[in-house]
Design a protein around this motif. Structure first.
Motif, PDB file in Angstrom:
ATOM      1  N   ASN A   2       0.831  -1.193   0.000  1.00 47.67           N
ATOM      2  CA  ASN A   2       0.000   0.000   0.000  1.00 47.67           C
ATOM      3  C   ASN A   2       0.871   1.250   0.000  1.00 47.67           C
ATOM      4  OD1 ASN A   2      -2.438  -1.421   0.115  1.00 47.67           O
ATOM      5  ND2 ASN A   2      -2.295  -1.631   2.343  1.00 47.67           N
ATOM      6  N   PRO A   3       0.496   2.268  -0.783  1.00 46.89           N
ATOM      7  CA  PRO A   3       1.297   3.494  -0.832  1.00 46.89           C
ATOM      8  C   PRO A   3       1.240   4.244   0.490  1.00 46.89           C
ATOM      9  CG  PRO A   3      -0.774   3.779  -2.005  1.00 46.89           C
ATOM     10  CD  PRO A   3      -0.678   2.326  -1.668  1.00 46.89           C
ATOM     11  N   VAL A   4       2.311   4.991   0.774  1.00 44.05           N
ATOM     12  CA  VAL A   4       2.345   5.826   1.961  1.00 44.05           C
ATOM     13  C   VAL A   4       1.294   6.931   1.821  1.00 44.05           C
ATOM     14  CG1 VAL A   4       3.749   7.425   3.311  1.00 44.05           C
ATOM     15  CG2 VAL A   4       4.779   5.335   2.371  1.00 44.05           C
ATOM     16  N   VAL A   5       0.544   7.158   2.895  1.00 46.29           N
ATOM     17  CA  VAL A   5      -0.491   8.187   2.844  1.00 46.29           C
ATOM     18  C   VAL A   5       0.146   9.534   3.156  1.00 46.29           C
ATOM     19  CG1 VAL A   5      -2.718   8.970   3.716  1.00 46.29           C
ATOM     20  CG2 VAL A   5      -2.237   6.525   3.537  1.00 46.29           C
ATOM     21  N   ALA A  95      11.951   9.311 -15.194  1.00 41.41           N
ATOM     22  CA  ALA A  95      12.158   8.984 -13.784  1.00 41.41           C
ATOM     23  C   ALA A  95      13.191   9.911 -13.153  1.00 41.41           C
ATOM     24  CB  ALA A  95      12.597   7.528 -13.645  1.00 41.41           C
ATOM     25  N   GLU A  96      14.224  10.266 -13.910  1.00 41.91           N
ATOM     26  CA  GLU A  96      15.240  11.178 -13.392  1.00 41.91           C
ATOM     27  C   GLU A  96      14.637  12.565 -13.165  1.00 41.91           C
ATOM     28  OE1 GLU A  96      18.457  12.886 -11.835  1.00 41.91           O
ATOM     29  OE2 GLU A  96      18.101  10.745 -12.117  1.00 41.91           O
ATOM     30  N   ALA A 102      11.061  15.907  -7.099  1.00 37.95           N
ATOM     31  CA  ALA A 102      10.853  15.556  -5.690  1.00 37.95           C
ATOM     32  C   ALA A 102      11.916  16.202  -4.810  1.00 37.95           C
ATOM     33  CB  ALA A 102      10.860  14.040  -5.525  1.00 37.95           C
ATOM     34  N   ASP A 103      13.151  16.214  -5.280  1.00 37.56           N
ATOM     35  CA  ASP A 103      14.223  16.875  -4.522  1.00 37.56           C
ATOM     36  C   ASP A 103      13.950  18.369  -4.372  1.00 37.56           C
ATOM     37  OD1 ASP A 103      15.568  14.496  -4.217  1.00 37.56           O
ATOM     38  OD2 ASP A 103      16.995  14.858  -5.843  1.00 37.56           O
ATOM     39  N   ALA A 104      13.265  18.947  -5.358  1.00 36.60           N
ATOM     40  CA  ALA A 104      12.941  20.375  -5.314  1.00 36.60           C
ATOM     41  C   ALA A 104      11.785  20.671  -4.366  1.00 36.60           C
ATOM     42  CB  ALA A 104      12.591  20.870  -6.707  1.00 36.60           C
ATOM     43  N   GLY A 105      11.073  19.626  -3.945  1.00 35.66           N
ATOM     44  CA  GLY A 105       9.964  19.807  -3.022  1.00 35.66           C
ATOM     45  C   GLY A 105       8.601  19.474  -3.582  1.00 35.66           C
ATOM     46  N   ALA A 131      11.248   4.969  -9.008  1.00 38.50           N
ATOM     47  CA  ALA A 131      12.300   5.903  -8.605  1.00 38.50           C
ATOM     48  C   ALA A 131      11.901   6.734  -7.394  1.00 38.50           C
ATOM     49  CB  ALA A 131      12.645   6.828  -9.777  1.00 38.50           C
ATOM     50  N   VAL A 132      10.636   7.180  -7.363  1.00 40.97           N
ATOM     51  CA  VAL A 132      10.158   8.060  -6.292  1.00 40.97           C
ATOM     52  C   VAL A 132       8.780   7.558  -5.849  1.00 40.97           C
ATOM     53  CG1 VAL A 132       9.967  10.468  -5.564  1.00 40.97           C
ATOM     54  CG2 VAL A 132      11.221   9.918  -7.650  1.00 40.97           C
TER      55      VAL A 132
END
Length: 268
Positions: A2-5, A95-96, A102-105, A131-132
């Motif tokens: 299950n994905p993280v909520v 994916a990159e 994601a690293d940017a927020g 990847a994320v």
């Protein structure tokens, strides 16, 4: 598994009113929307491209999109980024990009299929989720936006994207209430609809089972229209209509700390 909520995911799965996602094109527009209490804000690929004099949907704005995400990612709101088709036909490249966003927020990414091969778009989605995993992938199909619509083809594409790991699906151009309700019944993930002034209201879309409504490029286009109207009014000897934030209001949008709502000192 299950994905993280995450907080952003939770906005798609609560009993409260659906997620209305306004779309910004720069720091000031995002800050002004956040000051109005929007918990989550998206970006608009058209706004980002047009502001730079580039066409939308041609993979010309990868760097601009990433730069904007880096400006907005630390804001007092949850950020979802419109990344066209991922700016690449290579799932690993997409994916990159997702890692960098994601690293940017950013907490979400919107990926459109442009009516291209279903298997390729599914591969991009799967690569991003590998990847994320916590990045919310909103998988868009253009069966109504670029094609002739059709329930069967829309369902075929969305089913493949769900199977690839999409957290939500997006069908811009679909505005018929009965078709929206029928589509909701086939899905295992939240449905995102693009708001149209000529279509169902946000409240009606919620009643139909839609969990997210995006404004897309509407706010950017309205802002352009307001600017042209104001110039035409002044040329004609009339005071410009509509809301006019003060110089200090706009300056405050760039200040550190919580964004301040634009003031009431408006010209109408």
């Amino acid at each position: 598994m299950n994905p993280v909520v995450t907080p952003f995911r939770a906005l798609h799965h609560t009993d409260k009113p659906l997620l209305l996602l306004p779309n910004a094109w720069d720091h000031a527009s995002a800050s002004a929307l956040a000051a109005q209490g929007f918990e989550a804000i998206g970006t608009t690929s058209l706004g980002v491209a047009a502001a730079a004099g580039l066409p939308d949907g041609t993979a010309a704005t990868r760097d601009l999109t990433l730069s904007l995400a880096r400006q907005l990612g630390a804001g007092a709101f949850l950020l979802s980024v419109d990344a066209e088709d991922g700016f690449s036909q290579d799932p690993d490249d997409v994916a990159e990009l997702a890692r960098e966003l994601a690293d940017a927020g950013a907490v979400g990414i919107n990926l459109e299929d442009g009516l291209g091969p279903v298997a390729l778009h599914a591969a991009k989605i799967a690569a991003v989720k590998a990847a994320v995993p916590d990045l919310f992938v909103n998988a868009r199909t253009d069966t109504y936006w670029l094609g002739d619509g059709g329930h069967a083809e829309t369902c075929r594409r969305l089913d493949a994207y769900q199977q690839a790991g999409a957290d939500g699906v997006f069908v811009p151009g679909l505005g018929d209430a009965d078709r929206i309700a029928a589509l909701v019944k086939t899905l295992d993930v939240p449905l995102n609809i693009l708001y149209s002034p000529l279509g169902p209201t946000v409240a009606r879309l919620g009643d139909l089972g839609v969990r997210r409504v995006s404004l897309g490029s509407l706010l950017y286009r309205r802002a352009l229209g307001a600017a042209v109207d104001a110039a035409a009014d002044i040329r004609a000897g009339r005071p410009p209509r509509g809301l006019t934030p003060t110089y200090a209001d706009v300056q405050a949008l760039s200040a550190e700390g919580p964004p301040r709502s634009v003031g009431a000192s408006a010209t109408r």
